[in-house]
Scaffold this motif. Structure first.
Motif, short mmCIF file in Angstrom:
data_model
loop_
_atom_site.label_atom_id
_atom_site.label_comp_id
_atom_site.label_asym_id
_atom_site.label_seq_id
_atom_site.Cartn_x
_atom_site.Cartn_y
_atom_site.Cartn_z
N TRP A 142 9.48 -3.55 -3.77
CA TRP A 142 10.67 -4.30 -3.32
C TRP A 142 11.32 -5.02 -4.51
O TRP A 142 12.54 -5.02 -4.65
CB TRP A 142 10.26 -5.32 -2.27
CG TRP A 142 11.38 -5.91 -1.46
CD1 TRP A 142 12.47 -6.58 -1.94
CD2 TRP A 142 11.52 -5.88 -0.05
NE1 TRP A 142 13.26 -7.00 -0.90
CE2 TRP A 142 12.71 -6.58 0.27
CE3 TRP A 142 10.75 -5.37 0.98
CZ2 TRP A 142 13.14 -6.77 1.58
CZ3 TRP A 142 11.18 -5.55 2.28
CH2 TRP A 142 12.36 -6.22 2.58
N LEU A 143 10.48 -5.62 -5.36
CA LEU A 143 11.01 -6.48 -6.41
C LEU A 143 11.34 -5.76 -7.72
O LEU A 143 12.26 -6.17 -8.44
CB LEU A 143 10.01 -7.62 -6.69
CG LEU A 143 9.78 -8.56 -5.51
CD1 LEU A 143 8.67 -9.55 -5.84
CD2 LEU A 143 11.06 -9.29 -5.12
N LEU A 144 10.61 -4.70 -8.05
CA LEU A 144 10.86 -3.99 -9.31
C LEU A 144 12.28 -3.44 -9.41
O LEU A 144 12.93 -3.62 -10.45
CB LEU A 144 9.82 -2.88 -9.52
CG LEU A 144 9.91 -2.12 -10.83
CD1 LEU A 144 9.74 -3.05 -12.03
CD2 LEU A 144 8.88 -0.99 -10.88
N PRO A 145 12.83 -2.79 -8.37
CA PRO A 145 14.22 -2.33 -8.49
C PRO A 145 15.21 -3.47 -8.70
O PRO A 145 16.17 -3.33 -9.47
CB PRO A 145 14.47 -1.62 -7.15
CG PRO A 145 13.13 -1.22 -6.67
CD PRO A 145 12.20 -2.29 -7.13
N VAL A 146 14.97 -4.61 -8.05
CA VAL A 146 15.85 -5.76 -8.22
C VAL A 146 15.78 -6.25 -9.66
O VAL A 146 16.81 -6.51 -10.30
CB VAL A 146 15.47 -6.90 -7.24
CG1 VAL A 146 16.26 -8.17 -7.54
CG2 VAL A 146 15.71 -6.46 -5.80
#
Length: 192
Positions: free
Chosen positions: A82-86
């Motif tokens: 969830w956080l890596l692409p952001v």
């Protein structure tokens, strides 16, 4: 609860191609950070997916490695995916001229991901109740494809360009798969 429903309706409107969905999302700096609350909103549906995955496996890794480690690995993989692409989007946004597009894109994709997680919940409940037969396997494939199309449409509504929207969606999917691979390597828990 009304804020969650407003964010869900905004994300759904964007998935339907209506740019007015942005008006239902809080795009302020506080709204940007609060949009990560969508992870907690999605958590019950995500936990259901972990349970379904562990039950559906031919080997019982929960018994072999322990439930806490198996579900901890699922949690870590989902958080990272969830956080890596952001994080990657924020890193490259200025270089590609997206300074003003990052916040709406992050807020909308956070709430869109939570909405899609909940859209899968009835399907997962059916699989848990009846097992994964050919009809439910087909339904799962259709839902997975629909989630990618809806995510791309959400991105397109914000970015205004299909090629870029598809690229962002594929990058998010690819980084999610990489995240799962990293967690599997670190923990030794099979997740895919």
């Amino acid at each position: 609860m009304s804020e969650i429903l407003s964010n869900f309706s905004g994300a759904f409107a964007l998935m339907a191609g209506r740019r007015a969905g942005l008006d239902r999302l809080d795009l302020s700096a506080d709204g940007f950070y609060r949009s990560f609350f969508a992870i907690l909103v999605a958590a019950p549906a995500l936990v259901l997916s972990w349970i379904e995955y562990e039950i559906d496996r031919p080997v019982d890794p929960v018994r072999e490695i322990g439930g806490a480690q198996a579900f901890g690995a699922h949690l870590l993989a989902d958080l990272l995916s969830w956080l890596l692409p952001v994080f990657c989007l924020i890193l490259v946004a200025r270089q590609i001229g997206w300074g003003r597009k990052v916040s709406p894109l992050v807020v909308a994709t956070n709430w869109g991901a939570a909405l899609i997680s909940w859209a899968f919940a009835p399907y997962l409940a059916l699989v848990l109740a009846f097992g994964r037969g050919p009809n439910l396997a087909l339904l799962g494939a259709v839902l997975s494809l629909a989630s990618l199309v809806l995510t791309a449409r959400l991105c397109h509504t914000i970015l205004g360009d299909w090629a870029t929207a598809i690229l962002v969606t594929v990058a998010m999917l690819g980084l999610g798969i990489v995240s799962y691979g990293v967690v599997m390597d670190l923990t030794g828990v099979p997740l895919l």
